[in-house]
Motif scaffolding. Structure first.
Motif, short mmCIF file in Angstrom:
data_model
loop_
_atom_site.label_atom_id
_atom_site.label_comp_id
_atom_site.label_asym_id
_atom_site.label_seq_id
_atom_site.Cartn_x
_atom_site.Cartn_y
_atom_site.Cartn_z
N ASN A 1 0.80 -1.21 0.00
CA ASN A 1 0.00 0.00 0.00
C ASN A 1 0.84 1.27 0.00
O ASN A 1 0.30 2.35 0.11
N SER A 2 2.16 1.16 -0.09
CA SER A 2 3.00 2.35 -0.19
C SER A 2 2.78 3.04 -1.53
O SER A 2 3.08 4.21 -1.68
N ASP A 3 2.24 2.32 -2.51
CA ASP A 3 1.93 2.87 -3.83
C ASP A 3 0.63 2.21 -4.31
O ASP A 3 0.61 1.02 -4.60
N LYS B 1 0.53 -0.18 -7.39
CA LYS B 1 1.14 -1.50 -7.42
C LYS B 1 0.07 -2.57 -7.57
O LYS B 1 -1.03 -2.45 -7.02
N HIS C 1 2.88 -6.11 13.54
CA HIS C 1 1.61 -6.37 12.87
C HIS C 1 0.89 -7.52 13.57
O HIS C 1 1.48 -8.57 13.81
#
Length: 187
Positions: free
Chosen positions: A1-3, A6, A37
């Motif tokens: 989820n950084s991009d 993707k 996490h």
């Protein structure tokens, strides 16, 4: 989820020798775990080695993404015939640092009645068996979903949406709730 551009990636396969998935799964991220996490918790109907469908719990220790999935316990009462999936949440009920797991599952009770059934697990001891809660609704026509809302005190009420048999033989979406101020109150 950084991009967000993707693509989705495949993770590990959740598998258990001698069992195969026969219905929809539900997943949450719990507060169990030793890393940054929480663990993933999955509920899914599987065909067991005796040829009966059971609702099964699997979990993944997310402290290392390379860890294999672990096999949890059977959730449903063995006298309940699983006819659909289950939906899992982690509630704020419980006596330890981990709230209980709560599952709403579509099953057929002895005698043939299709219902949405509540099951729960006391997470103060992971070795305890799952318990039968109350029937959430009679005449269930499919899988339900459950959340713990903000209505009610000291525990938010359980809120459920489930397809049910209605007038004229039509299927309706029904909202049902449980007043969690007293676990013995009916849905």
């Amino acid at each position: 989820n950084s991009d967000v551009n993707k693509p989705w990636s495949f993770g590990q396969r959740i598998k258990e020798h001698g069992r195969r998935v026969v219905g929809p799964a539900s997943i949450i991220q719990s507060n169990f775990g030793s890393g940054d996490h929480g663990n993933f918790e999955v509920v899914v109907p599987v065909m067991n080695t005796a040829g009966r469908v059971e609702l099964r719990h699997y979990w993944h220790d997310n402290s290392d993404v390379n860890n294999p999935w672990s096999i949890g316990q059977r959730i449903n009462d063995p006298t309940h015939e699983v006819i659909g999936g289950g939906c899992i949440i982690q509630s704020n009920f419980g006596s330890g640092t981990h709230g209980n797991f709560e599952v709403a599952a579509w099953v057929r009770l002895p005698g043939g009645r299709p219902v949405l059934q509540h099951y729960w697990h006391d997470n103060s001891d992971v070795n305890l068996s799952w318990g039968n809660g109350q029937v959430i609704v009679e005449g269930a026509k499919g899988n339900g979903v459950i959340i713990q809302g903000s209505f009610g005190s000291p525990h938010g009420n359980f809120e459920v949406v489930v397809p049910v048999e209605g007038p004229g033989g039509r299927t309706y979406l029904q909202h049902v709730w449980h007043d969690n101020s007293d676990v013995n109150l009916p849905w």
